[in-house]
Write an enzyme that holds these catalytic residues in place. Structure first.
Site, short mmCIF file in Angstrom:
data_model
loop_
_atom_site.label_atom_id
_atom_site.label_comp_id
_atom_site.label_asym_id
_atom_site.label_seq_id
_atom_site.Cartn_x
_atom_site.Cartn_y
_atom_site.Cartn_z
N GLU A 272 0.73 -1.63 0.20
CA GLU A 272 0.50 0.11 0.30
C GLU A 272 0.99 0.74 0.12
OE1 GLU A 272 0.14 -1.24 4.27
OE2 GLU A 272 0.35 -2.36 2.59
N HIS A 296 -8.48 -3.58 -1.33
CA HIS A 296 -7.75 -3.88 -0.05
C HIS A 296 -6.97 -2.87 0.41
CE1 HIS A 296 -5.84 -5.95 3.48
NE2 HIS A 296 -4.75 -5.93 3.05
N GLU A 297 -5.93 -2.71 -0.73
CA GLU A 297 -4.41 -2.20 -0.77
C GLU A 297 -5.45 -0.09 -0.85
OE1 GLU A 297 -2.37 -3.03 -0.17
OE2 GLU A 297 -2.53 -4.69 -1.28
N HIS A 300 -6.31 0.83 2.36
CA HIS A 300 -4.79 0.69 3.84
C HIS A 300 -5.00 2.76 3.48
CE1 HIS A 300 -3.18 -1.82 5.53
NE2 HIS A 300 -2.82 -3.39 4.27
N GLU A 319 -4.28 -3.85 9.63
CA GLU A 319 -4.88 -5.42 8.31
C GLU A 319 -6.26 -5.64 9.23
OE1 GLU A 319 -3.74 -5.77 5.74
OE2 GLU A 319 -1.45 -4.76 5.73
N ASP A 376 8.96 -10.77 10.14
CA ASP A 376 8.08 -11.10 8.81
C ASP A 376 8.44 -12.46 9.54
OD1 ASP A 376 8.79 -9.26 7.40
OD2 ASP A 376 10.81 -9.39 6.75
N TYR A 384 -4.43 -10.00 10.01
CA TYR A 384 -5.78 -9.44 8.53
C TYR A 384 -7.32 -10.31 9.04
CZ TYR A 384 -2.55 -8.54 5.83
OH TYR A 384 -0.87 -8.67 5.65
#
Length: 611
Positions: A272, A296-297, A300, A319, A376, A384
């Protein structure tokens, strides 16, 4: 560890960066960015004598305050967090003051935020390509910074690249200039300005032989010319999604919303980055069926970019709200049943993610702990979908969309341009629904936030669009070879792409089919010919789980021809877990590792148990 973000050495409560000015020259031969950054600080602590920044493998040659060279020290390196960069100021600085640090440096060829592609790895095959991915804590590998989402600042940049390459950033373009060096080589310097404060993980750069097409009054799509027209057609609904987002979240403050279709090695579905969303080419299905990733992006732009999680331990605030807003946008465009259908489908990916970690693993909590943990390593669909489930449950309890959508807008209005913690979010929820405090008190908040596994409550989603998928999946799961004749090719021709994806997803959650099931299904439904990446991904996994040897080659091919971790990691895990495909999977990975994004490669090494 300095400060309060367990993944950062910097402490924005002492002095916070309030503006960033970048000057980079992109060197494809050395695979480095060379130049400087000017950081303007606002001071909050009296008699501040030093500043600590995040850095990772940066070759720093000089630090000054504009008039005086300053002493600096690069501390011991942590494998994930890099090194603290401590800079001694020329003298004590008091609270309320400002100062500027000028830092000259060069990045490492192995900078974890950057992927450098040789010409042969691009569609055009003639020019190199480079792109960044700074989320979660990789910005420190391209500039010394306060690499925490709790620190937000605007930035400007000048990027010099060899002609005819084009540079783009997560900022508005301010034009370009041409120059010629002593050897006669032509260079282009592109200028950018991002006036909206944003966290370091949203700094983004791409350099390549790029073209663009207009797809709306404030949007272009960029890519190599080989994909640009297909991408323009695929993402033609972008403006409608932006308008739906504005109805829910308020004005779009970023000016432009451009899309960049990256080469296949990009590790995510989308990123995003403000003004320039990065997306994977696996979204180019040809029927716009995967454009919900763009929704979705776009979401954001409000939840994540405008209102940001304070640290990565509160990642669900980014998220979970974005999935909730994304599905609200989809609802406005395609109907409420589609929203419920996608929400119900999301439970399958949530369960798969929890199964991967283990139902008792702390990374399956909604709010996680990251002491000495690389964000990560904790990344999954859990924040999400588990976050979305909480928000959907709250909407149901508190009176439906007409009651809950105003809360979402008030949350954005209250915290825009800021970072927010889970505690602050909950406090605002209680303040907004003061008259419904008993309803909120009835929730087991500790179970929602701090307990592992599936959510404590699963909403009752409308199953209208899911019924056909469920019925067909159940029929195949129960079928013997004698029953195969009862299936017809038009079982799936009447299903939408989203329903086909759900049908295969449900089969993946059941006991593995036999090889004969997979063969019979493909003869009827032709899934092996699918161009939709989401369908192809699930079909390949179904074949490997069924121990179907003919599935090995296409599954490995998909795992290697693109680097989207959502697809690549499960495929490698499945291939690595079967004795007949493991050697091929390991061999294929090791041969292709040099061409993979560093984040993707490091995860697959762990998935294949090579480290």
């Amino acid at each position: 560890m300095v400060g309060y973000d367990p993944t950062s050495y910097s402490d924005p409560t002492e002095a916070k960066v309030e503006n960033i000015d970048i000057k980079w020259k992109v060197d494809f031969n050395k695979k480095t960015l060379q130049g400087s950054v000017d950081l303007k600080f606002e001071v909050f602590k009296d008699k501040l004598q030093s500043v600590v920044l995040d850095s990772k493998d940066l070759a720093i040659t000089r630090v000054s305050d504009g008039s005086t060279d300053l002493k600096f020290n690069i501390g011991e390196k942590h494998a994930s967090f890099g090194s603290p960069l401590e800079i001694q100021l020329a003298g004590p600085v008091n609270s309320g003051s400002n100062f500027v640090l000028h830092i000259e440096y060069e990045t490492s060829p192995g900078a974890t935020a950057l992927q450098w592609l040789d010409p042969k790895q691009t569609a055009g095959k003639k020019y190199p390509y480079m792109f960044s991915q700074c989320q979660a804590i990789h910005a420190r590998s391209i500039l010394p910074c306060q690499d925490s989402p709790s620190a937000k600042a605007p930035y400007s940049a000048q990027i010099t690249v060899s002609d005819p390459l084009v540079a783009l950033m997560s900022a508005l373009s301010c034009g370009s200039e041409t120059s010629v060096d002593e050897s006669g080589a032509k260079w282009m310097t592109y200028k950018f300005q991002q006036k909206v404060p944003m966290p370091s993980y949203l700094i983004a750069i791409v350099v390549g032989l790029l073209e663009s097409r207009e797809i709306g009054p404030r949007s272009k799509v960029w890519s190599e010319k080989e994909f640009v027209d297909k991408a323009a057609a695929e993402f033609s609904e972008t403006e409608s999604m932006l308008a739906a987002g504005e109805e829910l979240g308020g004005p779009y403050v970023w000016g432009r919303y451009d899309l960049l279709v990256l080469p296949p090695s990009f590790p995510y579905g989308g990123m995003e980055n403000p003004c320039l969303t990065f997306v994977t080419p696996t979204l180019l299905a040809g029927d716009k069926s995967l454009a919900n990733v763009v929704a979705h992006e776009i979401a954001h732009s409000w939840t994540g970019n405008l209102v940001t999680n304070h640290t990565w331990e509160d990642f669900w605030l980014n998220e979970g709200h974005t999935v909730f807003l994304e599905r609200k946008i989809v609802s406005k465009l395609f109907g409420e049943q589609t929203r419920h259908f996608q929400a119900s489908n999301g439970l399958g990916s949530l369960k798969s993610a929890i199964d991967h970690f283990g139902s008792d693993h702390p990374f399956t909590n909604l709010v996680i702990k990251l002491n000495n943990v690389d964000p990560d390593d904790a990344f999954s669909s859990i924040p999400y979908e588990k976050g979305h489930t909480l928000l959907f449950h709250l909407e149901t309890l508190l009176g439906g969309p007409t009651e809950f959508e105003p809360f979402l807008r008030s949350y954005i209005d209250k915290f825009k341009f800021k970072s927010v913690t889970t505690a602050q979010w909950k406090q605002h929820l209680y303040e907004f629904f003061e008259n419904k405090r008993p309803v909120l008190d009835s929730l087991d908040w500790n179970a929602w936030f701090n307990s592992p596994g599936m959510p404590p409550v699963i909403p009752q989603y409308d199953q209208t669009l899911a019924m056909e998928c469920t019925s067909l999946a159940d029929k195949w799961a129960k079928a013997s070879s004698d029953d195969f004749a009862s299936f017809k090719s038009d079982d799936v021709t009447k299903l939408t792409s989203w329903q086909k994806i759900e049908f295969l997803s449900q089969l993946l959650q059941k006991e593995p089919l036999t090889s004969s099931h997979v063969t019979a299904m493909d003869a009827l439904y032709k899934f092996s010919d699918e161009g939709n990446a989401e369908i192809k991904f699930r079909w390949n996994r179904l074949g490997i789980r069924a121990k179907c040897e003919s599935a090995i080659e296409p599954a490995l091919k998909m795992a290697l021809e693109q680097g989207r971790m959502k697809f690549t990691r499960p495929l490698f895990r499945d291939l690595g877990a079967w004795e007949k495909s493991r050697d091929q999977a390991v061999e294929g990975f090791l041969a292709n590792k040099p061409f993979m994004h560093s984040t993707t490669a490091s995860h697959i090494e762990k998935d294949l148990k090579l480290v």
